[in-house]
Design a protein around this motif. Structure first.
Motif, PDB file in Angstrom:
ATOM      1  N   SER A 178      35.251  30.461  35.263  1.00 15.86           N
ATOM      2  CA  SER A 178      36.295  30.330  34.264  1.00 15.86           C
ATOM      3  C   SER A 178      37.244  31.487  34.562  1.00 15.86           C
ATOM      4  N   ILE A 179      37.972  31.987  33.603  1.00 19.43           N
ATOM      5  CA  ILE A 179      38.748  33.199  33.887  1.00 19.43           C
ATOM      6  C   ILE A 179      38.072  34.390  33.207  1.00 19.43           C
ATOM      7  N   PRO A 180      38.224  35.594  33.771  1.00 13.93           N
ATOM      8  CA  PRO A 180      37.561  36.754  33.193  1.00 13.93           C
ATOM      9  C   PRO A 180      37.994  36.970  31.747  1.00 13.93           C
ATOM     10  N   ASN A 181      37.085  37.459  30.954  1.00 14.37           N
ATOM     11  CA  ASN A 181      37.396  37.757  29.557  1.00 14.37           C
ATOM     12  C   ASN A 181      38.218  39.042  29.475  1.00 14.37           C
ATOM     13  N   LEU A 182      39.415  38.913  28.954  1.00 16.31           N
ATOM     14  CA  LEU A 182      40.364  40.031  29.017  1.00 16.31           C
ATOM     15  C   LEU A 182      39.964  41.207  28.128  1.00 16.31           C
ATOM     16  N   VAL A 183      39.342  40.900  26.998  1.00 12.52           N
ATOM     17  CA  VAL A 183      38.941  41.983  26.092  1.00 12.52           C
ATOM     18  C   VAL A 183      37.892  42.871  26.777  1.00 12.52           C
ATOM     19  N   TRP A 184      36.907  42.229  27.390  1.00  7.16           N
ATOM     20  CA  TRP A 184      35.871  43.011  28.077  1.00  7.16           C
ATOM     21  C   TRP A 184      36.431  43.720  29.310  1.00  7.16           C
ATOM     22  N   MET A 185      37.328  43.051  29.998  1.00  8.40           N
ATOM     23  CA  MET A 185      37.934  43.688  31.182  1.00  8.40           C
ATOM     24  C   MET A 185      38.710  44.940  30.783  1.00  8.40           C
ATOM     25  N   GLU A 186      39.360  44.853  29.638  1.00  2.75           N
ATOM     26  CA  GLU A 186      40.142  45.999  29.195  1.00  2.75           C
ATOM     27  C   GLU A 186      39.230  47.188  28.869  1.00  2.75           C
ATOM     28  N   LYS A 187      38.113  46.877  28.194  1.00  2.00           N
ATOM     29  CA  LYS A 187      37.164  47.956  27.867  1.00  2.00           C
ATOM     30  C   LYS A 187      36.623  48.593  29.150  1.00  2.00           C
ATOM     31  N   PHE A 188      36.326  47.731  30.107  1.00  5.24           N
ATOM     32  CA  PHE A 188      35.779  48.182  31.396  1.00  5.24           C
ATOM     33  C   PHE A 188      36.790  49.075  32.124  1.00  5.24           C
ATOM     34  N   MET A 189      38.035  48.603  32.178  1.00  2.75           N
ATOM     35  CA  MET A 189      39.060  49.396  32.874  1.00  2.75           C
ATOM     36  C   MET A 189      39.385  50.678  32.116  1.00  2.75           C
ATOM     37  N   ASP A 190      39.324  50.631  30.786  1.00  3.01           N
ATOM     38  CA  ASP A 190      39.583  51.846  30.005  1.00  3.01           C
ATOM     39  C   ASP A 190      38.597  52.948  30.388  1.00  3.01           C
ATOM     40  N   ALA A 191      37.330  52.548  30.563  1.00  2.00           N
ATOM     41  CA  ALA A 191      36.313  53.540  30.941  1.00  2.00           C
ATOM     42  C   ALA A 191      36.646  54.127  32.315  1.00  2.00           C
ATOM     43  N   LEU A 192      36.993  53.260  33.251  1.00  2.14           N
ATOM     44  CA  LEU A 192      37.254  53.735  34.616  1.00  2.14           C
ATOM     45  C   LEU A 192      38.561  54.523  34.706  1.00  2.14           C
ATOM     46  N   ASN A 193      39.527  54.100  33.930  1.00  2.00           N
ATOM     47  CA  ASN A 193      40.809  54.817  33.955  1.00  2.00           C
ATOM     48  C   ASN A 193      40.714  56.164  33.254  1.00  2.00           C
ATOM     49  N   ASP A 194      39.598  56.407  32.588  1.00  2.78           N
ATOM     50  CA  ASP A 194      39.374  57.698  31.956  1.00  2.78           C
ATOM     51  C   ASP A 194      38.545  58.558  32.917  1.00  2.78           C
ATOM     52  N   ASP A 195      39.185  59.088  33.923  1.00  2.71           N
ATOM     53  CA  ASP A 195      38.532  59.955  34.910  1.00  2.71           C
ATOM     54  C   ASP A 195      37.280  59.306  35.518  1.00  2.71           C
ATOM     55  N   LEU A 196      37.394  58.017  35.850  1.00  7.04           N
ATOM     56  CA  LEU A 196      36.342  57.293  36.553  1.00  7.04           C
ATOM     57  C   LEU A 196      34.985  57.374  35.855  1.00  7.04           C
ATOM     58  N   ASN A 197      34.974  56.991  34.586  1.00  5.08           N
ATOM     59  CA  ASN A 197      33.707  57.048  33.858  1.00  5.08           C
ATOM     60  C   ASN A 197      32.855  55.812  34.186  1.00  5.08           C
ATOM     61  N   THR A 198      32.181  55.892  35.319  1.00  7.88           N
ATOM     62  CA  THR A 198      31.411  54.736  35.810  1.00  7.88           C
ATOM     63  C   THR A 198      30.197  54.463  34.922  1.00  7.88           C
ATOM     64  N   ALA A 199      29.621  55.522  34.342  1.00  9.27           N
ATOM     65  CA  ALA A 199      28.443  55.333  33.488  1.00  9.27           C
ATOM     66  C   ALA A 199      28.845  54.489  32.274  1.00  9.27           C
ATOM     67  N   LYS A 200      29.989  54.810  31.711  1.00  9.94           N
ATOM     68  CA  LYS A 200      30.466  54.058  30.553  1.00  9.94           C
ATOM     69  C   LYS A 200      30.841  52.627  30.978  1.00  9.94           C
ATOM     70  N   ALA A 201      31.448  52.494  32.138  1.00  8.27           N
ATOM     71  CA  ALA A 201      31.824  51.158  32.623  1.00  8.27           C
ATOM     72  C   ALA A 201      30.582  50.281  32.762  1.00  8.27           C
ATOM     73  N   LEU A 202      29.476  50.859  33.251  1.00 10.52           N
ATOM     74  CA  LEU A 202      28.232  50.081  33.379  1.00 10.52           C
ATOM     75  C   LEU A 202      27.702  49.684  32.005  1.00 10.52           C
ATOM     76  N   ALA A 203      27.843  50.591  31.049  1.00  9.78           N
ATOM     77  CA  ALA A 203      27.401  50.262  29.687  1.00  9.78           C
ATOM     78  C   ALA A 203      28.214  49.075  29.145  1.00  9.78           C
ATOM     79  N   VAL A 204      29.507  49.056  29.462  1.00  6.20           N
ATOM     80  CA  VAL A 204      30.361  47.941  29.035  1.00  6.20           C
ATOM     81  C   VAL A 204      29.885  46.633  29.687  1.00  6.20           C
TER      82      VAL A 204
END
Ligand code: AMP
Ligand code: ZN
Length: 455
Positions: free
Chosen positions: A341-367
């Motif tokens: 289908s197409i990626p869920n934008l709300v979750w993608m935004e949360k994921f990118m927010d974590a990474l765009n915050d000084d590459l917070n990969t741990a938080k991105a994985l939690a998302v």
């Protein structure tokens, strides 16, 4: 996108020099011995940075050097040459040695899903460029000659300590005994070293100052500026590069060009084993190839690395690697077979927010884990979102998992089997709960025991 800049000691908004393209230089390996899991942590970190930049729409010109010319073992420009020492150890000539370990490095990168740089530049291919830089430094009065080579006079470069923020007085007090005699300042460093008169080196070149070889910092200035220009966006390395290698790169580059060299300095912390840095000399190291031989999915190591923020020290244990492998397999099992289908934008935004915050990969994985547990997603959406996230995670999440029960689970299942045969139901139940702790379910049927990832 925000990133921590060692130069300002703060998290800054990333603003590239050019609106759409980013120049990024990573100090690469010295190919004198095996690259171990500790080295590879850094390159996974750089790969995440690269993928996040791309996800933000930038075209990244990523340059890395291969140091195939001898550095001296110590930061003080004394001691043995790393490459010649490695050649003796492995019974090869230095050129063969360099080729062998470069291959081991690129194979490790591929196994860890690390995007190879746009340009991989070999120090030995750019000796004339290094000589040209030293000549310019000489013309501008930044150099002096002593018995063993041409040195950079750090007292002539204002703000020499701007990256390291070291106190020159403290530095003098702590100077090591192997301090090169005749050096004017403790922090002065070799630009060109003369070959010893009593010994033929395997790697040496003619220069205006005599036969010899470049000092250990000049190659990065020469190659980065050749590929990316005098002033570029991002330079990365290990935290141990801050005080000497990168400080010297800034001094010699800015002394030549009179321009700012690099805008953002990104440094990765170490990987440690029981509190000690993983290193060849301590003998506490694994290579990626070792882990593959022992049956691990190398991407489990990538997953494990992503669990720690790049500026924090990461503790490596085989138990944590096993747990990471279990988590990875489970994540892959959530991929499902549904149509995209197409990626869920709300979750993608949360994921990118974590990474765009000084590459917070741990938080991105939690998302990622929160997303796979979200029952509100429609059919196929989870898969599409996971695939989109995987463009940055690089965990090959679409890989089929049917036969990939982690070794730790396989071992527990066979122990449980043995207890069941012996009629020891207590011990068998204990094994079941250990298997469940690792995130797997055991089912017994007429056809034998089956394990499936816990939903
Ligand atoms: P070496 O090959 O040991 O001289 O290391 C070369 C570079 O790799 C170092 O300057 C570090 O930046 C990086 N490195 C080495 N060991 C580790 C480690 N255990 N964790 C992270 N980076 C490392
Ligand atoms: Zn470098």
């Amino acid at each position: 996108m925000k990133i921590y800049n060692t130069l300002s000691r703060s998290i800054e908004e990333f603003v590239p020099i050019h609106p759409t393209t980013v120049g990024m230089y990573s100090c690469g390996p010295t190919v004198y011995d095996y690259q171990h899991v500790g080295h590879m942590r850094r390159y996974v970190g750089d790969d995440v940075l690269l993928r996040v930049l791309r996800a933000n729409g930038y075209v990244v010109h990523h340059v890395m050097n291969i140091t195939d010319v001898g550095h001296l073992v110590s930061d003080e420009d004394t001691g043995e040459d790393k490459m010649e020492k490695g050649a003796k150890k492995y019974g090869k000539d230095v050129w063969e040695l360099a080729k062998m370990f470069e291959q081991q490095f690129t194979q490790s990168c591929k196994a860890l899903g690390i995007t190879l740089p746009t340009d991989l530049m070999h120090a030995t291919d750019f000796i004339p460029e290094q000589i040209t830089l030293i000549k310019k430094l000489e013309e501008k009065g930044f150099t002096y000659k002593i018995e063993d080579g041409i040195y950079f006079d750090t007292s002539k470069f204002p703000d020499y300590f701007k990256l390291s923020r070291q106190n020159p007085e403290e530095l003098k007090k702590g100077a090591r005994v192997e301090f090169v005699k005749d050096k004017k300042n403790v922090s002065d460093f070799a630009l060109w070293k003369f070959s010893p008169t009593n010994e033929k080196r395997q790697m040496e070149w003619e220069s205006p100052w005599g036969v010899g070889f470049p000092g250990w910092h000049i190659e990065c200035s020469a190659m980065s500026m050749k590929a990316l220009g005098n002033h570029f966006d991002i330079h990365t390395g290990g935290i141990d590069h801050i005080n000497i290698h990168h400080t010297n790169e800034i001094a010699q580059s800015e002394a030549v060009t009179g321009e700012k060299f690099v805008n953002y300095w990104v440094h990765h912390n170490f990987l440690v084993v029981n509190g000690e840095k993983m290193s060849k000399s301590l003998g506490n190291f694994y290579t990626v190839q070792d882990l593959i031989k022992d049956g691990y999915d190398p991407l489990a190591l990538r997953y494990l690395i992503l669990q720690t923020h790049y500026r924090q020290e990461m503790n490596f244990t085989l138990d944590s690697l096993k747990a990471a492998e279990v988590a990875l397999m489970k994540l892959r099992s959530h991929m499902g077979e549904e149509e995209h289908s197409i990626p869920n934008l709300v979750w993608m935004e949360k994921f990118m927010d974590a990474l765009n915050d000084d590459l917070n990969t741990a938080k991105a994985l939690a998302v990622v884990w929160e997303m796979v547990k979200d029952d509100a997603l429609i059919l196929g959406e989870k898969k599409a979102t996971l695939l989109e996230m995987d463009k940055i995670l690089g965990l090959d999440l679409d890989k089929k998992t049917t036969v990939e029960v982690p070794q730790a689970v396989v071992d527990l299942v066979s122990q449980r089997e043995a207890f069941r045969k012996a009629g020891d139901w207590g011990a068998s139940d204990e094994m079941r709960s250990k298997i469940q702790d690792l995130g797997w379910e055991v089912e017994d049927s007429k056809n034998g025991t089956k394990v499936t990832p816990k939903k």
